[in-house]
Design a protein around this motif. Structure first.
Motif, PDB file in Angstrom:
ATOM      1  N   TYR A 258       0.838  -1.201   0.000  1.00 55.94           N
ATOM      2  CA  TYR A 258       0.000   0.000   0.000  1.00 55.94           C
ATOM      3  C   TYR A 258       0.877   1.256   0.000  1.00 55.94           C
ATOM      4  O   TYR A 258       0.906   2.008   0.981  1.00 55.94           O
ATOM      5  CB  TYR A 258      -0.918   0.011   1.225  1.00 55.94           C
ATOM      6  CG  TYR A 258      -1.731  -1.245   1.381  1.00 55.94           C
ATOM      7  CD1 TYR A 258      -2.879  -1.464   0.615  1.00 55.94           C
ATOM      8  CD2 TYR A 258      -1.351  -2.234   2.290  1.00 55.94           C
ATOM      9  CE1 TYR A 258      -3.628  -2.622   0.744  1.00 55.94           C
ATOM     10  CE2 TYR A 258      -2.100  -3.397   2.435  1.00 55.94           C
ATOM     11  CZ  TYR A 258      -3.229  -3.587   1.666  1.00 55.94           C
ATOM     12  OH  TYR A 258      -3.962  -4.736   1.803  1.00 55.94           O
ATOM     13  N   PRO A 259       1.609   1.524  -1.086  1.00 58.34           N
ATOM     14  CA  PRO A 259       2.546   2.655  -1.094  1.00 58.34           C
ATOM     15  C   PRO A 259       1.880   4.027  -0.974  1.00 58.34           C
ATOM     16  O   PRO A 259       2.531   4.991  -0.569  1.00 58.34           O
ATOM     17  CB  PRO A 259       3.272   2.510  -2.434  1.00 58.34           C
ATOM     18  CG  PRO A 259       2.338   1.727  -3.287  1.00 58.34           C
ATOM     19  CD  PRO A 259       1.587   0.818  -2.354  1.00 58.34           C
ATOM     20  N   ASP A 260       0.607   4.130  -1.285  1.00 56.38           N
ATOM     21  CA  ASP A 260      -0.089   5.420  -1.218  1.00 56.38           C
ATOM     22  C   ASP A 260      -0.812   5.640   0.106  1.00 56.38           C
ATOM     23  O   ASP A 260      -1.458   6.681   0.287  1.00 56.38           O
ATOM     24  CB  ASP A 260      -1.093   5.549  -2.366  1.00 56.38           C
ATOM     25  CG  ASP A 260      -0.400   5.609  -3.721  1.00 56.38           C
ATOM     26  OD1 ASP A 260       0.770   6.018  -3.764  1.00 56.38           O
ATOM     27  OD2 ASP A 260      -1.034   5.240  -4.726  1.00 56.38           O
ATOM     28  N   GLU A 261      -0.730   4.686   1.014  1.00 60.61           N
ATOM     29  CA  GLU A 261      -1.408   4.799   2.313  1.00 60.61           C
ATOM     30  C   GLU A 261      -0.557   5.668   3.234  1.00 60.61           C
ATOM     31  O   GLU A 261       0.503   5.255   3.713  1.00 60.61           O
ATOM     32  CB  GLU A 261      -1.637   3.413   2.907  1.00 60.61           C
ATOM     33  CG  GLU A 261      -2.477   3.404   4.146  1.00 60.61           C
ATOM     34  CD  GLU A 261      -3.901   3.869   3.908  1.00 60.61           C
ATOM     35  OE1 GLU A 261      -4.420   4.588   4.790  1.00 60.61           O
ATOM     36  OE2 GLU A 261      -4.494   3.528   2.873  1.00 60.61           O
ATOM     37  N   ILE A 262      -1.026   6.863   3.493  1.00 63.08           N
ATOM     38  CA  ILE A 262      -0.242   7.853   4.245  1.00 63.08           C
ATOM     39  C   ILE A 262       0.097   7.369   5.654  1.00 63.08           C
ATOM     40  O   ILE A 262       1.220   7.545   6.120  1.00 63.08           O
ATOM     41  CB  ILE A 262      -0.988   9.208   4.283  1.00 63.08           C
ATOM     42  CG1 ILE A 262      -1.056   9.779   2.869  1.00 63.08           C
ATOM     43  CG2 ILE A 262      -0.312  10.180   5.235  1.00 63.08           C
ATOM     44  CD1 ILE A 262      -1.938  10.980   2.735  1.00 63.08           C
ATOM     45  N   GLN A 263      -0.873   6.762   6.341  1.00 63.97           N
ATOM     46  CA  GLN A 263      -0.631   6.294   7.713  1.00 63.97           C
ATOM     47  C   GLN A 263       0.541   5.313   7.755  1.00 63.97           C
ATOM     48  O   GLN A 263       1.392   5.397   8.638  1.00 63.97           O
ATOM     49  CB  GLN A 263      -1.889   5.639   8.270  1.00 63.97           C
ATOM     50  CG  GLN A 263      -1.709   5.088   9.670  1.00 63.97           C
ATOM     51  CD  GLN A 263      -2.924   4.302  10.155  1.00 63.97           C
ATOM     52  OE1 GLN A 263      -3.877   4.077   9.426  1.00 63.97           O
ATOM     53  NE2 GLN A 263      -2.869   3.874  11.400  1.00 63.97           N
ATOM     54  N   ILE A 264       0.598   4.420   6.798  1.00 61.64           N
ATOM     55  CA  ILE A 264       1.669   3.422   6.761  1.00 61.64           C
ATOM     56  C   ILE A 264       3.007   4.086   6.435  1.00 61.64           C
ATOM     57  O   ILE A 264       4.025   3.790   7.054  1.00 61.64           O
ATOM     58  CB  ILE A 264       1.329   2.302   5.760  1.00 61.64           C
ATOM     59  CG1 ILE A 264       0.134   1.497   6.283  1.00 61.64           C
ATOM     60  CG2 ILE A 264       2.526   1.395   5.515  1.00 61.64           C
ATOM     61  CD1 ILE A 264      -0.441   0.501   5.306  1.00 61.64           C
ATOM     62  N   THR A 265       3.004   5.017   5.486  1.00 59.24           N
ATOM     63  CA  THR A 265       4.237   5.712   5.112  1.00 59.24           C
ATOM     64  C   THR A 265       4.796   6.510   6.278  1.00 59.24           C
ATOM     65  O   THR A 265       5.996   6.484   6.546  1.00 59.24           O
ATOM     66  CB  THR A 265       3.989   6.626   3.895  1.00 59.24           C
ATOM     67  OG1 THR A 265       3.518   5.828   2.817  1.00 59.24           O
ATOM     68  CG2 THR A 265       5.261   7.338   3.482  1.00 59.24           C
ATOM     69  N   LEU A 266       3.916   7.209   6.991  1.00 57.17           N
ATOM     70  CA  LEU A 266       4.378   7.994   8.140  1.00 57.17           C
ATOM     71  C   LEU A 266       4.900   7.095   9.253  1.00 57.17           C
ATOM     72  O   LEU A 266       5.904   7.409   9.899  1.00 57.17           O
ATOM     73  CB  LEU A 266       3.251   8.892   8.654  1.00 57.17           C
ATOM     74  CG  LEU A 266       2.845  10.024   7.725  1.00 57.17           C
ATOM     75  CD1 LEU A 266       1.657  10.775   8.300  1.00 57.17           C
ATOM     76  CD2 LEU A 266       3.997  10.960   7.449  1.00 57.17           C
TER      77      LEU A 266
END
Length: 124
Positions: free
Chosen positions: A64-72
């Motif tokens: 899920y590269p576009d999932e902000i919560q995961i990226t942060l």
């Protein structure tokens, strides 16, 4: 609803039966749904087991590269692991999704005088 075995493993660790709980969690991790994996990563992070949290979040970030919560969360884990350069790279690669981050401004710049009465008014 979360997997009852996941909840049991988390409860065991929280009650002090750490080894038993962590063993249980390690055994069920491959069978967990992605949302449950995110929950487990958050628990690992709270317990200070950064490497396990990182492994899970890196896998989820790949999916899920576009999932902000995961990226942060991944960037935060990189910082905890003292990999700040990697965290910066994750932040730069994150798409804006229509959200424009505004630079921080001192409050005095955001205030201006109202015409005619001299009272400051907030400027948005």
């Amino acid at each position: 609803m979360f997997n009852s075995v996941l909840i049991e493993g988390i409860n065991l660790v929280n009650k002090g039966e750490t080894e038993k709980g962590l063993d249980l969690l390690a055994n069920i991790q491959p069978t967990l749904h992605d949302e449950e994996k995110l929950q487990l990563a958050e628990e690992y992070y709270q317990w200070g087991i950064i490497d396990k949290a990182h492994d899970i979040i890196e896998e989820l970030h790949f999916l899920y590269p576009d999932e902000i919560q995961i990226t942060l969360f991944l960037a935060e884990l990189f910082i905890e692991m003292e990999k700040e350069e990697e965290a910066r790279r994750q932040h730069k690669n994150q798409p804006a999704h229509g959200f424009v981050r505004q630079p921080l401004r001192p409050r005095r710049i955001l205030l201006r005088e109202q015409p005619g009465n001299g009272d400051p008014a907030a400027v948005c």
